[in-house]
Design a protein around this motif. Structure first.
Motif, PDB file in Angstrom:
ATOM      1  N   CYS A 164      12.077 -11.725   7.290  1.00 43.09           N
ATOM      2  CA  CYS A 164      12.383 -11.863   5.857  1.00 43.09           C
ATOM      3  C   CYS A 164      11.346 -11.114   5.018  1.00 43.09           C
ATOM      4  N   GLY A 165      11.723 -10.807   3.769  1.00 43.45           N
ATOM      5  CA  GLY A 165      10.797 -10.158   2.833  1.00 43.45           C
ATOM      6  C   GLY A 165      10.717  -8.650   3.050  1.00 43.45           C
ATOM      7  N   GLY A 166       9.643  -8.041   2.552  1.00 38.91           N
ATOM      8  CA  GLY A 166       9.493  -6.586   2.639  1.00 38.91           C
ATOM      9  C   GLY A 166       9.146  -6.127   4.050  1.00 38.91           C
ATOM     10  N   LEU A 167       9.308  -4.832   4.288  1.00 36.00           N
ATOM     11  CA  LEU A 167       8.971  -4.299   5.611  1.00 36.00           C
ATOM     12  C   LEU A 167       7.458  -4.280   5.812  1.00 36.00           C
ATOM     13  N   GLY A 254       6.325 -13.075   4.964  1.00 37.10           N
ATOM     14  CA  GLY A 254       5.141 -13.262   4.140  1.00 37.10           C
ATOM     15  C   GLY A 254       5.028 -14.655   3.526  1.00 37.10           C
ATOM     16  N   ASP A 255       4.332 -14.737   2.410  1.00 41.63           N
ATOM     17  CA  ASP A 255       4.074 -16.043   1.796  1.00 41.63           C
ATOM     18  C   ASP A 255       5.370 -16.751   1.408  1.00 41.63           C
ATOM     19  N   GLY A 256       6.309 -15.993   0.815  1.00 42.95           N
ATOM     20  CA  GLY A 256       7.597 -16.581   0.444  1.00 42.95           C
ATOM     21  C   GLY A 256       8.319 -17.106   1.668  1.00 42.95           C
ATOM     22  N   PRO A 281       3.067 -14.882  10.298  1.00 43.65           N
ATOM     23  CA  PRO A 281       2.824 -14.319   8.965  1.00 43.65           C
ATOM     24  C   PRO A 281       2.858 -12.799   8.971  1.00 43.65           C
ATOM     25  N   LYS A 282       3.664 -12.260   8.055  1.00 45.74           N
ATOM     26  CA  LYS A 282       3.799 -10.807   7.909  1.00 45.74           C
ATOM     27  C   LYS A 282       3.515 -10.421   6.471  1.00 45.74           C
ATOM     28  N   THR A 283       2.647  -9.510   6.232  1.00 43.07           N
ATOM     29  CA  THR A 283       2.516  -8.955   4.892  1.00 43.07           C
ATOM     30  C   THR A 283       1.639  -7.733   4.943  1.00 43.07           C
ATOM     31  N   ILE A 284       2.149  -6.641   4.457  1.00 43.39           N
ATOM     32  CA  ILE A 284       1.350  -5.421   4.426  1.00 43.39           C
ATOM     33  C   ILE A 284       0.208  -5.588   3.425  1.00 43.39           C
ATOM     34  N   ASP A 285       0.410  -6.454   2.430  1.00 39.62           N
ATOM     35  CA  ASP A 285      -0.600  -6.636   1.383  1.00 39.62           C
ATOM     36  C   ASP A 285      -1.818  -7.437   1.866  1.00 39.62           C
ATOM     37  N   ASN A 286      -1.696  -8.080   3.034  1.00 37.83           N
ATOM     38  CA  ASN A 286      -2.771  -8.917   3.576  1.00 37.83           C
ATOM     39  C   ASN A 286      -3.134 -10.075   2.638  1.00 37.83           C
ATOM     40  N   LEU A 327      -0.991   2.774  -3.834  1.00 34.42           N
ATOM     41  CA  LEU A 327      -0.790   2.065  -2.568  1.00 34.42           C
ATOM     42  C   LEU A 327      -0.252   0.669  -2.851  1.00 34.42           C
ATOM     43  N   MET A 328       0.365   0.053  -1.840  1.00 37.24           N
ATOM     44  CA  MET A 328       0.937  -1.280  -2.081  1.00 37.24           C
ATOM     45  C   MET A 328      -0.158  -2.334  -2.274  1.00 37.24           C
ATOM     46  N   GLY A 329       0.239  -3.422  -2.855  1.00 34.88           N
ATOM     47  CA  GLY A 329      -0.687  -4.515  -3.145  1.00 34.88           C
ATOM     48  C   GLY A 329      -0.255  -5.123  -4.464  1.00 34.88           C
ATOM     49  N   ARG A 330       0.646  -6.099  -4.339  1.00 34.21           N
ATOM     50  CA  ARG A 330       1.226  -6.708  -5.535  1.00 34.21           C
ATOM     51  C   ARG A 330       0.178  -7.512  -6.305  1.00 34.21           C
ATOM     52  N   ALA A 383      -3.905   0.367  -6.676  1.00 35.68           N
ATOM     53  CA  ALA A 383      -2.981  -0.593  -6.053  1.00 35.68           C
ATOM     54  C   ALA A 383      -1.846  -0.853  -7.040  1.00 35.68           C
ATOM     55  N   GLU A 384      -0.651  -1.041  -6.522  1.00 38.26           N
ATOM     56  CA  GLU A 384       0.522  -1.150  -7.412  1.00 38.26           C
ATOM     57  C   GLU A 384       0.417  -2.277  -8.445  1.00 38.26           C
ATOM     58  N   GLY A 385      -0.337  -3.322  -8.115  1.00 36.51           N
ATOM     59  CA  GLY A 385      -0.430  -4.456  -9.043  1.00 36.51           C
ATOM     60  C   GLY A 385      -1.548  -4.312 -10.073  1.00 36.51           C
ATOM     61  N   GLN A 401      12.307 -10.001 -12.226  1.00 38.13           N
ATOM     62  CA  GLN A 401      11.970 -10.549 -10.904  1.00 38.13           C
ATOM     63  C   GLN A 401      12.922 -10.024  -9.838  1.00 38.13           C
ATOM     64  N   ASP A 402      12.454 -10.010  -8.579  1.00 35.08           N
ATOM     65  CA  ASP A 402      13.375  -9.669  -7.487  1.00 35.08           C
ATOM     66  C   ASP A 402      14.116 -10.932  -7.048  1.00 35.08           C
ATOM     67  N   ALA A 403      14.976 -10.784  -6.027  1.00 30.58           N
ATOM     68  CA  ALA A 403      15.820 -11.915  -5.616  1.00 30.58           C
ATOM     69  C   ALA A 403      15.016 -13.108  -5.111  1.00 30.58           C
ATOM     70  N   THR A 439       4.082   4.661  -0.914  1.00 35.02           N
ATOM     71  CA  THR A 439       4.170   3.240  -0.559  1.00 35.02           C
ATOM     72  C   THR A 439       5.226   2.917   0.503  1.00 35.02           C
ATOM     73  N   TYR A 440       6.474   3.345   0.269  1.00 35.75           N
ATOM     74  CA  TYR A 440       7.513   2.996   1.253  1.00 35.75           C
ATOM     75  C   TYR A 440       7.341   3.765   2.555  1.00 35.75           C
ATOM     76  N   MET A 441       6.716   4.975   2.469  1.00 38.91           N
ATOM     77  CA  MET A 441       6.483   5.732   3.706  1.00 38.91           C
ATOM     78  C   MET A 441       5.474   4.993   4.579  1.00 38.91           C
ATOM     79  N   ILE A 442       4.506   4.367   3.927  1.00 38.24           N
ATOM     80  CA  ILE A 442       3.457   3.678   4.692  1.00 38.24           C
ATOM     81  C   ILE A 442       4.016   2.446   5.412  1.00 38.24           C
ATOM     82  N   ARG A 443       4.823   1.665   4.701  1.00 35.22           N
ATOM     83  CA  ARG A 443       5.234   0.422   5.361  1.00 35.22           C
ATOM     84  C   ARG A 443       6.412   0.608   6.324  1.00 35.22           C
ATOM     85  N   ALA A 444       6.984   1.826   6.338  1.00 30.33           N
ATOM     86  CA  ALA A 444       8.147   2.033   7.212  1.00 30.33           C
ATOM     87  C   ALA A 444       7.784   2.564   8.595  1.00 30.33           C
TER      88      ALA A 444
HETATM   89  O1  LIG Z   1      10.580  -2.965  -3.143  1.00 31.34           O
HETATM   90  P1  LIG Z   1      10.506  -4.155  -2.266  1.00 31.34           P
HETATM   91  O2  LIG Z   1      11.197  -3.975  -0.972  1.00 31.34           O
HETATM   92  O3  LIG Z   1      10.924  -5.398  -2.960  1.00 31.34           O
HETATM   93  O4  LIG Z   1       9.005  -4.342  -1.840  1.00 31.34           O
HETATM   94  C1  LIG Z   1       7.937  -4.172  -2.701  1.00 31.34           C
HETATM   95  C2  LIG Z   1       6.840  -5.143  -2.374  1.00 31.34           C
HETATM   96  O5  LIG Z   1       6.715  -5.369  -0.986  1.00 31.34           O
HETATM   97  C3  LIG Z   1       5.348  -5.431  -0.620  1.00 31.34           C
HETATM   98  O6  LIG Z   1       5.037  -4.347   0.186  1.00 31.34           O
HETATM   99  C4  LIG Z   1       5.047  -6.638   0.236  1.00 31.34           C
HETATM  100  O7  LIG Z   1       5.600  -7.753  -0.283  1.00 31.34           O
HETATM  101  P2  LIG Z   1       5.956  -9.008   0.639  1.00 31.34           P
HETATM  102  O8  LIG Z   1       4.859  -9.123   1.654  1.00 31.34           O
HETATM  103  O9  LIG Z   1       5.973 -10.131  -0.324  1.00 31.34           O
HETATM  104  O10 LIG Z   1       7.250  -8.764   1.287  1.00 31.34           O
HETATM  105  C5  LIG Z   1       4.588  -5.409  -1.933  1.00 31.34           C
HETATM  106  O11 LIG Z   1       3.376  -4.746  -1.818  1.00 31.34           O
HETATM  107  C6  LIG Z   1       5.537  -4.686  -2.818  1.00 31.34           C
HETATM  108  O12 LIG Z   1       5.332  -4.996  -4.156  1.00 31.34           O
END
Ligand SMILES: O=P(O)(O)OC[C@H]1O[C@](O)(COP(=O)(O)O)[C@@H](O)[C@@H]1O
Ligand SMILES: Nc1ncnc2c1ncn2[C@@H]1O[C@H](COP(=O)(O)OP(=O)(O)O)[C@@H](O)[C@H]1O
Ligand SMILES: [Mg+2]
Length: 564
Positions: A164-167, A254-256, A281-286, A327-330, A383-385, A401-403, A439-444
């Motif tokens: 579940c959640g982001g890649l 991840g946390d969600g 636990p999975k999260t690229i953001d650590n 780089l990613m990091g909400r 960082a994106e956030g 907000q996202d879903a 960002t998406y290239m890194i997490r894919a």
């Molecule tokens: O565009 P998407 O797929 O919603 O993902 C963007 C978010 O996913 C992340 O890579 C990781 O988020 P999660 O660990 O909550 O899935 C964030 O850094 C980024 O803001």
């Protein structure tokens, strides 16, 4: 040594009681004292804390982030010298007569030769490893690993896996290792993949997974199962688990996702089902609390170097060239901080935890100008956030907000690019800026070698825990694999501490200004102090135990936040 297994008292506030009835909360969790956990580390007894013995329960609950509903599932044992075991739920808590079986690993040709292969029941992992002569021993988590006896026969197991959640790099490795581990270590052959995240429990067909079908998937990025945000409907998910006879649920996210796993775990217990839930636990953001580091993080930091190198090349090849990398990091700037420290080409790193400002004396624009005048080029990592408050102020957009309910971020990289261009236009100073968003290239990408090994160990911990009847999140705490209660990893978020030496190291390596006012620094220190003094749990057992053991939350040595 004395120990007690604590269950919290019912709150007799009428309003609270009405709310609970309306929400149909698990009455058992509040009114029945569970039997002693099967593997308490030393002679243990269950103690119900009366309301009188802890009149301040509500205050303590408010001060900590654990709700009363969560508190009913908290299992705390105390020992000498301030020892606290924050234990995880077990099937025997509500199915005391569930049969057990010898662990098949003892006859396994590979594992049977290992001396002391099974985890000693007394083995626990301390949350705090740096201690002083008079320190209390503080919070401990149950050691992960295989148990001598398991709660499932191999033929009986029907396992499912969901992402579940982001890649994040490594998702496929975890799926592979769960399937292969279940099959090769415990002879399990009924393993299913849930497609597209939580909603796949009730809206898609289950996939059959075998060691053969997952053999090569660790070489691919993404998740072969698909993933999604939103769609968590606890009742529908558990209905499906029940209808299909699933008894082990492996949830990667991840946390969600871990919050969702906890809800599933509570619903399962409420229905009295013999089902283990293991969260990986999975999260690229650590950003997941308690654990040292999440899988895929090292891969992400490594891959980010390619983008930073490109930005450096572009910047060096132009007159007054600026390379800007997002780089990613909400909410947490770990990837940006570590990628910056690793690269040594970065002149400025901006993260969500450290506020900055653009204009005037000591601002970002003035620093950029100074750097360009000194060395004719510059690399910025953001960082994106970071700086979201600045964009929101200047663009006056409404929050989206996202879903899953996560705040959708505005593009800080694009915004900075325009601001920097405008500034130098007014100054009539020639410059070039290249904005790279990898960002998406890194997490894919697939996970690197060390993350692959990490994924294997996490998967094996999850399997051993589920087979032994535990429901929890798995993770490394101070370098040791542990079983951590769900509420622990979801109640706070791991963030870069700008009052720690690591951030100071970064500032010293980039030579950037801190952009912090004395007020910002005071606030950061206050936040740290608040975290340090927050009581660990609504245990209400003893104030001195609670306060002293929790002061490690702020100072717990995680490998990405730790002091050296
Ligand atoms: O565009 P998407 O797929 O919603 O993902 C963007 C978010 O996913 C992340 O890579 C990781 O988020 P999660 O660990 O909550 O899935 C964030 O850094 C980024 O803001
Ligand atoms: N508080 C919550 N309770 C139950 N489910 C949740 C909660 N928060 C998020 N989820 C579910 O967890 C899944 C993943 O959450 P999300 O925040 O998108 O990613 P991540 O798990 O990586 O943080 C989604 O399906 C979402 O509906
Ligand atoms: Mg998240």
């Amino acid at each position: 040594m004395e120990s007690s297994h604590i269950i919290l008292p019912p709150d007799d506030d009428e309003e609270e009681q009405r709310r609970r009835e309306e929400e149909d909360e698990d009455p058992w969790a509040r009114s029945v004292l569970p039997p002693a956990a099967p593997e308490l580390p030393f002679s243990a007894s269950c103690v119900r804390i009366s309301r009188d013995s802890y009149p301040n329960l509500r205050a303590l609950r408010n001060a900590s982030s654990v709700s009363l509903a969560d508190a009913a599932y908290v299992k705390i044992s105390e020992g000498d010298f301030g020892y606290v075991l924050d234990d995880v739920p077990h099937l025997a808590d509500y199915l005391p007569d569930a049969p057990t079986y010898p662990n098949p690993l003892q006859d396994h040709p590979a594992y049977s030769t290992v001396r002391q292969y099974f985890v000693n029941e007394d083995d626990n992992v301390p949350q705090k490893v740096v201690v002083q002569k008079n320190s209390r021993r503080g919070i401990h988590f149950r050691c992960a690993g295989p148990r001598q006896r398991v709660y499932f026969g191999s033929d009986e197991v029907k396992a499912c896996i969901v992402t579940c959640g982001g890649l994040c790099p490594g998702l496929n490795t975890v799926i592979r290792e769960l399937v292969c581990g279940l099959s090769h270590m415990y002879n399990v052959n009924k393993i299913y993949g849930i497609q597209n995240g939580y909603k796949g429990f009730y809206s898609s067909n289950y996939l059959t997974l075998t060691p053969k079908s997952v053999n090569d998937i660790h070489k691919r990025g993404g998740t072969i199962l698909g993933t999604s945000r939103g769609g968590h409907d606890t009742k529908k998910i558990v209905d499906n688990i029940q209808d299909r006879g699933i008894n082990q649920v492996y949830i990667i996210g991840g946390d969600g996702t871990q919050k969702g796993a906890y809800e599933i775990c509570k619903e399962i217990r409420k229905r009295g089902l013999k089902v283990s839930v293991a969260g990986i636990p999975k999260t690229i953001d650590n950003d997941i609390a308690i654990i040292d580091k999440s899988f895929g993080f090292d891969t992400a930091v490594e891959e980010a170097q390619r983008a930073i190198n490109s930005a450096h090349v572009e910047a060096c090849s132009a007159e007054n060239g600026i390379g800007l990398v997002k780089l990613m990091g909400r909410y947490s700037g770990f990837i940006a901080m570590y990628a910056t420290l690793a690269s040594r080409d970065v002149d400025c790193c901006l993260i969500p935890e450290s506020p900055f400002y653009m204009d005037g004396e000591g601002g970002l624009l003035q620093y950029i100008e100074k750097r360009l005048k000194e060395s004719k080029h510059m690399v910025i990592v953001v960082a994106e956030g970071a700086g979201q408050d600045l964009i929101a102020k200047s663009l006056a957009t409404s929050e989206q907000q996202d879903a899953s309910g996560n705040k959708l971020l505005l593009d800080i990289g694009l915004w900075l690019t325009h601001k920097i261009k405008d500034y130098f236009k007014i100054k009539k100073m020639e410059m070039t800026i290249k904005y790279i968003d990898p960002t998406y290239m890194i997490r894919a990408i697939p996970s690197n070698a060390s993350d692959n090994v990490y994924c294997t160990l996490l998967s094996h911990s999850a399997i051993h825990g589920a087979m032994a009847g535990y429901s929890c999140t798995v993770g490394i705490v101070n370098g040791r694999h542990a079983y951590i209660p769900f509420y622990r990893v979801t109640s706070t978020r791991n963030k870069v501490k700008i009052t720690d030496r690591m951030w100071a190291r970064l500032l010293s390596s980039t030579n950037q200004p801190s952009f912090l006012s004395p007020k910002d620094i005071d606030e950061a220190k206050e936040t740290d102090d608040r975290m340090a003094n927050r009581p660990p749990l609504p245990t209400g057992i003893s104030h001195h135990h609670a306060a002293s053991s929790f002061d490690q939350t702020a100072s717990s040595s995680s490998s990405t936040n730790g002091e050296t």
